[in-house]
Design a protein around this motif. Structure first.
Motif, PDB file in Angstrom:
ATOM      1  N   ARG A  27      18.812  63.277  -4.401  1.00  0.00           N
ATOM      2  CA  ARG A  27      17.959  63.563  -5.440  1.00  0.00           C
ATOM      3  C   ARG A  27      18.533  63.881  -6.663  1.00  0.00           C
ATOM      4  NH1 ARG A  27      13.621  67.453  -2.198  1.00  0.00           N
ATOM      5  NH2 ARG A  27      12.496  65.783  -1.078  1.00  0.00           N
ATOM      6  N   GLU A  41       5.212  56.257   4.890  1.00  0.00           N
ATOM      7  CA  GLU A  41       4.260  56.075   4.053  1.00  0.00           C
ATOM      8  C   GLU A  41       2.917  55.223   4.767  1.00  0.00           C
ATOM      9  OE1 GLU A  41       3.472  54.700  -0.418  1.00  0.00           O
ATOM     10  OE2 GLU A  41       5.543  54.553   0.374  1.00  0.00           O
ATOM     11  N   HIS A  79      10.953  61.763  -4.562  1.00  0.00           N
ATOM     12  CA  HIS A  79      10.861  60.455  -3.626  1.00  0.00           C
ATOM     13  C   HIS A  79      11.584  59.313  -4.160  1.00  0.00           C
ATOM     14  CE1 HIS A  79      10.410  58.409   0.145  1.00  0.00           C
ATOM     15  NE2 HIS A  79       9.496  57.469  -0.416  1.00  0.00           N
ATOM     16  N   ARG A  80      12.800  58.741  -3.707  1.00  0.00           N
ATOM     17  CA  ARG A  80      13.365  57.550  -4.466  1.00  0.00           C
ATOM     18  C   ARG A  80      13.158  57.644  -5.993  1.00  0.00           C
ATOM     19  NH1 ARG A  80      10.419  53.283  -0.186  1.00  0.00           N
ATOM     20  NH2 ARG A  80      12.096  54.117   1.612  1.00  0.00           N
ATOM     21  N   ASN A  86       2.331  64.140  -2.321  1.00  0.00           N
ATOM     22  CA  ASN A  86       2.050  63.548  -1.159  1.00  0.00           C
ATOM     23  C   ASN A  86       1.274  64.465  -0.179  1.00  0.00           C
ATOM     24  OD1 ASN A  86       3.823  61.432   0.816  1.00  0.00           O
ATOM     25  ND2 ASN A  86       3.629  63.414   1.997  1.00  0.00           N
TER      26      ASN A  86
END
Length: 146
Positions: A27, A41, A79-80, A86
């Motif tokens: 992160r 996902e 995230h990424r 989410n």
């Protein structure tokens, strides 16, 4: 903020232990480690159930009858490299403790998913580790008491 939906599986052993995967991800603040249920996902053309079945097959090599969703959780996290809002739909299934084989198909998943382990809900409650969803021991206990 990107919207994301995930389907996750609370996998229980005959002894009511929960299978969790230890993730280590990068992160912006550095390395972040946590334990979470299998799943991922929901693709654009999938239902939550179909995504949960696919993720279970891809990550652990399992084809099981899933029940649910038994729980929904929302959260915001990185995230990424981007912030996501989410929503997780949680399903539940049972299997033998020897059945799961951690083998995620994508290279980034293989790098992040370090190990899987069966946890007793009392161990989770006593641990200082990070667990997702938060309060998983309560979710499992509530489902077991139905």
């Amino acid at each position: 903020m990107t919207q994301r939906r995930s389907a996750r599986i609370i996998l229980l052993s005959p002894e009511d232990k929960v299978l969790l995967i230890r993730f280590v991800v990068q992160r912006s603040t550095g390395e972040f480690e946590f334990w979470a249920t299998p799943g991922g996902e929901v693709e654009q053309t999938e239902t939550d159930l179909a995504a949960a079945e696919r993720e279970l097959r891809e990550e652990l090599g399992l084809v099981l009858k899933l029940e649910g969703p038994i729980h929904l959780a929302t959260s915001e996290f990185e995230h990424r490299g981007e912030m996501v809002s989410n929503t997780d739909a949680f399903f539940v299934a049972r299997c033998s403790a020897d059945d799961p084989r951690l083998n995620p198909p994508a290279a980034d998943e293989r790098a992040a998913m370090r190990e899987c382990r069966w946890w007793h809900i009392d161990e989770i409650a006593r641990s200082d580790a990070r667990f997702f969803p938060e309060g998983i021991e309560t979710i499992v206990q509530r489902w077991l008491l139905q």
